[in-house]
Structure formats: structure tokens, C-alpha cells
Design an enzyme around this catalytic site. Structure first.
Site, PDB file in Angstrom:
ATOM      1  N   SER A 128      34.045  27.662  46.063  1.00 37.28           N
ATOM      2  CA  SER A 128      35.168  28.339  45.641  1.00 37.28           C
ATOM      3  C   SER A 128      35.754  28.514  47.263  1.00 37.28           C
ATOM      4  CB  SER A 128      34.906  29.552  44.956  1.00 37.28           C
ATOM      5  OG  SER A 128      36.086  30.244  44.822  1.00 37.28           O
ATOM      6  N   LYS A 186      41.543  27.542  40.847  1.00 36.23           N
ATOM      7  CA  LYS A 186      40.374  28.440  40.671  1.00 36.23           C
ATOM      8  C   LYS A 186      40.746  29.797  41.217  1.00 36.23           C
ATOM      9  CE  LYS A 186      35.526  29.025  41.338  1.00 36.23           C
ATOM     10  NZ  LYS A 186      35.372  29.531  39.796  1.00 36.23           N
ATOM     11  N   LYS A 243      36.863  37.674  47.628  1.00 39.58           N
ATOM     12  CA  LYS A 243      37.092  36.421  48.560  1.00 39.58           C
ATOM     13  C   LYS A 243      38.211  35.613  47.635  1.00 39.58           C
ATOM     14  CE  LYS A 243      34.911  32.335  49.087  1.00 39.58           C
ATOM     15  NZ  LYS A 243      33.816  31.405  48.759  1.00 39.58           N
TER      16      LYS A 243
END
Lengths: 282, 282, 282, 282
Positions: free
Chosen positions: A49, A124, A193
Site C-alpha cells: 500500500s 487503494k 498511513k
């Protein structure tokens, strides 16, 4: 391990996390060395990610050495990984994807081409940022209702049959918050994050995004306050702490006689009011 | 018209809105005069989208004259109203509800007892505030992705199969934004009012709710900028205007050769940079 | 005690706060009973830090009984009170003010007529809200600079000679934060109340005020986290806690050899990155 | 032009801005080519308003070729530049600064060593971000007061003698807003850039900074809505537009008989309320 199909760098490894054995998992190997050991013609597939700006920088450097790059974060969770039923969001060009598609299909049920390099990471991140928005805003709303005397289970029943519903209200709150189970399935630190990445995508693209930016700040605060091991849904507990209420508390109390909603903070007393005259900084 | 069951004040009137004829609808009558003409023993049922603090004040005043009060906002939309299949969220005590339940059942499929007076209004406001949060945050995310080269239809497909989905992403964006249809079904001005009520409930209950408060501000701005007649989903167009992008634009462009994503704003040019030295206010 | 000039209700009392004896102080008496014991012709002067909506409600009720009302919050602090050199911000009509002016002049150096009833309270609340904005935003900026290796004393020197200066940066930070003295002179709880009032004035007036609303939320959070006794400048310590840094720390460290700025949080390690693939909720 | 002292790249040019002739000005030359033509031993001094992360990247690349780098943004405005009385905020090591100090002293009255490379840029960005915070928050407060019937000149008099004062309230509002002069001295677009840099410094340092992040979004919105040529204080006009009020309007009206404050938006009428029942999306 290199796949024969396209020099795809991947690892058919068996990582153990949370005591579970899993296979058929693609991870990126040796990223730290900038792909130092890779031959020209290799395709590097980043299934983590990451952030799009870094992905573009990496892709540009690798391209100088004849190495192609795709960002390809996955969704579907542990179950999807075990069953080879993940969704892969691919950023990069179609020709490169064609070379590694057979390898990806070993673990992916669905492969979505999202756009140029970084597009997979961006998508994402935005999805996860919306998850974060929903978790936090639903917590705010339910905490206020709880204090106003509305039971959280009743509120969720109505919301989930109405226009305010989300994945968070339909699944996370009934299964994890009302039950006080808060299982640790996805770390708050990782969601922090991701929200940060989404906020940076918006800023980089010069899209005013006050809600995403605020959410990024709130989850960074939550990470600081709750620690690196907390689950992402535990952010709800910070909202509860700030509100002085437990979401679902009155539902439990309802089974007892003379149940009453969480009492409000006491009003500032008369002494404090009088003090105000003396203390004021104006 | 008074119902024989419980002196319920209601109006079995036939309002015409958007050209549709509807009956079996309960509305509150003569609120402005504080129920001046009502007899003791009457139950006043407020089916509008009000604020809990006012409801409590009204209930207290009516109680002095022997009039009971329930707040009972409804959900289910026009279709639900026509079919007598609305959901009613009731704030007030059970005994009072028992007196008017038969009247409510004429148009309600589901009657939810939410808590004390004001609880129905509070719950409806919070649901609508979450809708507002979802509409705006999804717009921010999709606008950023659009500029980053990710098609909105692709993004929505992934999000709607994932953790970031909401009623807004699953229904409103595909049907109203990507199509550019923006039908006027529920006014932005009314949603602004509801978000404001939810924000006030949070503040009154001393629940820190930065996301709900910010959303209240953004929708008030949107109402100012877009006018009293705009639909609530048109708020997306303000996000687009600020972002300099149309959500879904690259999906349309994708059918043409050499489609490219919306260009970013040009960087500040060298002259502007040099100017900065001279202009700076520091 | 009633003043002979105009039936002004006031108390020439000697309150002891923080160990100091003070006199010549006007406070409002018997507010709780709605002025039950007051005769028609009395002027009620509210010198506390109240909210305008309540002031207007109170004024309207008192008017029914022939009692006039002025809101008249003061500024100047303890020193001003002791020296009879306070500034009074008056909301209400000029004729009423004329009746009590001699009484006010006993302790006020300056009497400012602000507007209708509530205007004094509104102005005081907005002033204090700006104070809160300045304290918090300066803390954010200095915390970020501290972590970036910029000493807070150097930063404040530059800012205070530049466009970013405020009362907070010029006085509070040098005297209270860099020294770590944090004297308790004005409670955070009272500033929280005032910011909340200012935020409500904005909302009532339908003025989108995202910064004031956010500030109201942050100070309510700070009050919850730091308690009822904390001073208003201690809010800086919550910003520091969230930032993982002490403002001014590198100034102290600078006197030691090989001083280095506060280390950044460690990056998520490789294991966490790999985990992300497994945990992700998308 | 190279200075004999230390191969400082600078330009003793005579730029004309706003019709004024100025000399003795250091600007950075040929940044775009990465200092391609510079010899080892040169010191590159960046006097623009840049971002620290870029500065560090540039410094690292130049260091590979033996070129030293300092970021050295200036303050003092046009007058300071003309009089050689600027303040320079220097990021970089002391030894490098020593080499160029004589050149800097030609136009700088004060040279502040802020920290490592990027520290000068960071400090300047934070100062300007605080300016932006003050301009916007003061506008919100005064707009709310204006609508509540408090004259802006009266409000500023009180605030500027009190704890809520800032450079913005003491100088910008009286001179530029109340007069409706809004001179164009420092572009909003440049302030937007600086606030964005400050917000990025906070994020990079992992300092939760909800107020700076929100301010960054609001100024990006203002830049979009007001254009590239607008002055930074014109952001106040966007706050006014959203609020439906002109700050200072009642001060002007006060010279006329029967002046009244800006009327509030009309309440939603009864018809709208009734409509709400039908339209609601819940």
C-alpha cells in the site's frame, strides 16, 4: 523467486501472521536496494500500500535500467488471499500488465486496470480513506446520540435502513463496537498511513479536500494516543473518550430497571462563573 | 382533522409536490401558535425534521397545558409515503406513543421508539449528516483520483466492492453524478439544515465532533454558493469547481483516442517565484 | 447591594481568588431566580462571559416585568480589576447604559457600546476565540519547526518581527511556553466555553466559520484531556503530546555538544509493510 | 554574476515590480538546470520561498558535485529590499554561511541561522501560514459580529486592546478591509503556496496540525475562487461572500438614521418545512 512468465519478482512464500499460515501471496522483494539485483526485462510488481509519488519516482529510476514497474495493491483481506480471490488494482501500462497477468491470476480473482503508474496506490488509499471517514464520523454521530438518550443499536438499525449507511455502519459497528470485541484485523497505524497517502494525492493534485485532510490529522492523533498495535476500529474508542460516553452503553443499561442515559457533564458552577470575571484574559 | 383514537392532531391532506398526488400523510398543524387551539389531552405529533432542543422546549410548554408531544420524523421518501410504508422515528414516552400508534400505523410500516422527546429528531439529523459526510468525502476522493488519471467508474467499481463503500458511493454517484443527471429530489438547503441540527446535538451533548462540525460548515457554504433550489447531490459540483475537474470526465474521454487526464494547474512560473521575494509579507 | 444611581444590582464584594484580595468588582447577583426579587425600574448588568442568545432571552423576560438588562463583560484581568481600569463591553440600549454609567465608571476605565443586547457577550467571545486560534495554531507551527530542527526561540524572534505575530506569539509563548512555566491564570475550561459561544454566534448568524468551529472542537478535546483545572495555555501541551515533541527542547539541547533535533518517528518497518498486504481491509 | 567572496551565485539586478525600481537584490539563477553551469566550490543561495523537502533534495544533489547550498528566504518587503534592511532566514551549516555572509550583508540587516538545510524555508512558511490563519479567523469572527449587530471598527478597537489581537487585526483589517482598499501587495496565490508548504512540513514531521491543514485547504479554495491576481487579504471577501455580509457595513450605515444590522437569512418557511417531510432522503 522469479516467475518464468515474465521475470516477475515475487515470493510464493508462507508468511505467518497472527498465528495463521498463508500461501499464494505476492510480496515485493528487496525494494530497499532499488532493485539492484534485477535484470533488464524484469517487471517489478509492488503489491503493498504505497504512495503514488514514490511509485512514479521508483518507476522512472527502474525504467532507466530497463525494468518495468506496476503498482498493484490488493484487496480481499486474509480470506481472499487464502482462497486466491483477491482484487488487484493495477497502475501502469497495459503491455506490462499483459506480461505478468498470468502470475497475478494465480492469486487474484479480479484485476482492475486503474490508470498510469501510481493509480493503483491512489485508488487503494482513497478507498481506505473513505473507510476512515466513515468509521470516525459514525462514531461522532453515535456518541452524540448515546448521550442524547438514543440507543446505539436502535440508531444503527435505522441508519442501516436509510441514507446514512456505509460499510462501517453496516458491518464494523454492529460486529465490533456494539459487541466491544474490537478484534485486531487491520492496524490503525496502517490506516493512518493510507489516509495520509490519500490526503497527499489530493494535495498533489491541488484538490481542496478539507474532509480528507482533517481525517488524516485525526487518525495520526489516534495512532499517537492508541499506539502502533491498535486496530483501526479502536479509533472509535478515542471518540468515546473525548465524548465521555461508551457507544452502546445505554443498550446494556436498558436491560436494567430505571436505566438512564449517560449523564451530561455538570454545568460550570456558579463559582466558576464568578471566577470568569476575574480570570478572563481579554 | 382530529383522529378519534387520541386527539392526534394531523392532516389527512393531499399535498402535491413535484406533480405527485399523495395522501395518508401526517403533518403538524398550527405549530406557530404553540398549539393555541388544542384541548388538554391532545397529542401533538411533529413529523418534520426539527431540532431536539426546540422539541424539548415545545414539549415542556405543551405539558403545562396537558398536551402531550412526540417528535416523529419519517423516512422512506415519496414512495414510502404513497405506499404507507414509511419508517417513523419516535421521541417521547411509550404511553403517549401507545395512544397514537393506530394513527401512525396508517402510514408507517415501521415505528421505532428512539428515546425521550427529541430523540427522533436527533436520530434523523445524524443519519442525514452521515449522508452529507459520505457525499462530500466521496466527491473529494473521486475528484483527486480523476486528476490523478483514475476513471471514476473504475474507482467506484472497486470502492463499492470494498471497505470504503457507502450508500452515497453505491447509489448516488453511479446514478446521479456519473450520469450528470443530478435530479432534484431532496434540497441541499434541507440537508444543510439537518447537518446543522446534528452538529448542534453533538455540541449540546459536549461531544467533540470535528467531522460533523466541518461538514455543517461545508454544506452551509454549498447552500450559499448553489442556492436554495439545488439538490443535495449538487454539492459534488462545488467540490468539482474547487478541484477544477469533472468527476467522470476521463471515463467519457476514454472513448476517444489519446485521451489524457485533466491537466494539473500550471506550476507557478519563474517570474512568480522571483516576485515572491519582493512581495512577501513576512 | 443596590447602587443609588439606578437600582443597578451589583456587589461591591471582596472575592478572594488565587489568594489575592480584590474589591471594586461588579458581579451579577441572584441570576438563578430570574431576578425574582428585583423591582421594576432595576437595571440588571451581567458582567460574566455569557452567550448572546441566553442574554436576549433573559432580557426579554425581564422586560416583561419592567427590568432593563445590559450584558457588560469586562476585560483587563486581575490587575485591571484591582486598579479600576477595566474595559467594559456593553450590549443594550444607550438610554439604559446612561442610567448605570456612573456605577460602571467606578471600576471601568473604558466603556464601549457594542450594539444590542448580547453584543457585549458576542464581542468578548470572539476576542477569546481568536486568542484560542492563535495559541493552538502557533503551537502547531512551532511543534513542526521544532521537529524540523528549528529552535523555538529563534522561530519566535523571526515571527514576532514579521507578519505572523499575535498576542500569543509575542507574550504567551516566550513567557509561558519556552520557560515551561505555564502559570494558571485563566482556565482552559473557561476558554473552551468562550470559543463555544463564539462558534454558536457564527452558526446562529449563519456565517460559515470552519476555523472557529474546529477550534471549538479542539478546545473541548483539550478540556477533556487536560481537566478542569488546566490553564488555557496548557492546550499547547496537548499539541506537543500529539506531535511527540517539546517546543523549545532543541533550544535547551543547543547548549550541549552534538545536540540533535527530536528524532522523527521510525518509519514503518519492512515487516509492517508486508503485513499490510495481509491485513488490509479494502 | 559571481561574488568574489565565495562564488555566490546572485544577481545584482534591477527588477521593476509595481512600478518601483529596486537594486541590491539577490535572486537564484538558473535553478531549473540544477546548477549545471556552476563550478565546484560555488555556494548556491536560494532566496525564494521554497519547500524544505525540495531544498534538501537539491542540496544533496549539488553536494555530489561539490556545490554548497543555503536556503535563505527574506522578509522585510519592498521597503526592506530598497533599504538593504531585509531579514534573512538561513538554513544550512554555519561554515557555508560564513563564506557568503559578506554578500548577504549587502542587502540584509539581520541574518538568522535557523537550522539545517530547509530550516529557513520551513520557518518562513510557518510565519506566513500563521498570517493566513489570522486573516481568515479574524474575518470569520468579524463577519459573525457584523451580522450580530457589532460594528467592525468597534470590535477591532476592543480586540486590538485585548488578547485576541494579531498583526492581521492591528494592521491589515483597519488599513485594508474597513477602508475597502484591498491593495494588491502580496498575492493570495503565493500565500496559498506558503501555507501549503507549512502544512507539508507538519505532515512530513508527523505533527498533527488540523488548523494548518484546514487553512491550507481554505486558501486553495480562495485562490480558485478569486484568481491568481488577487491579494492575500482578499480572502476576507470570500468569507464575506459565504457569510452574506460586508465587514464594516454597519459602521458606514451608522452615519445614517435608523441604521440596522445586516438582516439574517430568512428562516425556512412553513412550506419548506412541510416539503421536508416529502423530500427527505432518510
Amino acid at each position: 523467486v522469479e516467475s518464468s512468465e515474465a521475470n516477475l519478482r515475487w515470493a510464493n512464500n508462507s508468511l505467518t501472521t497472527n498465528g495463521a499460515m498463508r500461501s499464494r501471496q505476492v510480496v515485493v522483494v528487496s525494494f530497499v536496494d532499488g532493485g539492484a539485483g534485477m535484470a533488464a526485462g524484469t517487471v517489478l510488481v509492488d503489491c503493498t500500500s504505497g504512495d503514488p509519488a514514490s511509485s512514479r519516482r521508483i518507476a522512472a529510476r527502474l525504467a532507466e535500467r530497463g525494468i518495468a514497474f506496476l503498482d498493484a495493491p490488493v484487496s480481499g483481506g486474509v480470506v481472499g488471499a487464502e482462497q486466491g480471490a483477491l482484487t488487484v488494482m493495477v497502475g501502469g501500462d497495459e503491455a506490462t500488465l499483459a506480461r505478468v497477468r498470468p502470475a497475478l491470476e494465480r492469486f487474484a480473482k479480479k484485476i482492475v486496470t486503474c490508470g498510469p503508474v501510481g493509480a493503483g496506490h491512489a485508488l487503494k488509499a482513497v478507498n481506505n480513506a473513505l473507510l476512515a471517514v466513515h468509521v470516525w464520523s459514525t462514531a461522532e454521530g453515535l456518541a452524540a446520540l448515546e448521550r442524547a438518550g438514543v440507543r446505539a443499536d436502535v440508531a444503527l438499525d435505522v441508519i442501516n435502513a436509510s441514507s446514512g449507511r456505509s460499510n462501517a455502519s453496516m458491518n464494523l459497528f454492529p460486529e465490533r463496537v456494539l459487541t466491544r470485541a474490537f478484534p485486531r484485523t487491520f492496524r490503525l497505524a496502517l490506516l493512518d498511513k493510507d489516509v495520509g497517502i490519500a490526503a497527499e494525492v489530493a494535495r498533489e493534485q491541488r484538490v481542496p479536500a478539507p474532509m480528507l485532510q482533517l481525517t488524516a490529522e485525526l487518525f495520526t492523533v489516534a495512532r499517537r494516543e492508541l499506539g502502533e498495535l491498535a486496530d483501526h476500529v479502536e479509533a472509535v474508542q478515542l471518540v468515546e473518550r473525548w465524548a465521555g460516553v461508551t457507544i452502546g452503553a445505554s443498550a446494556i443499561a436498558a436491560s436494567m430497571p430505571a436505566a438512564s442515559p449517560e449523564p451530561a457533564l455538570p454545568p460550570l458552577d456558579a463559582a466558576a462563573q464568578a471566577d470568569a470575571t476575574l480570570e478572563q484574559p481579554l
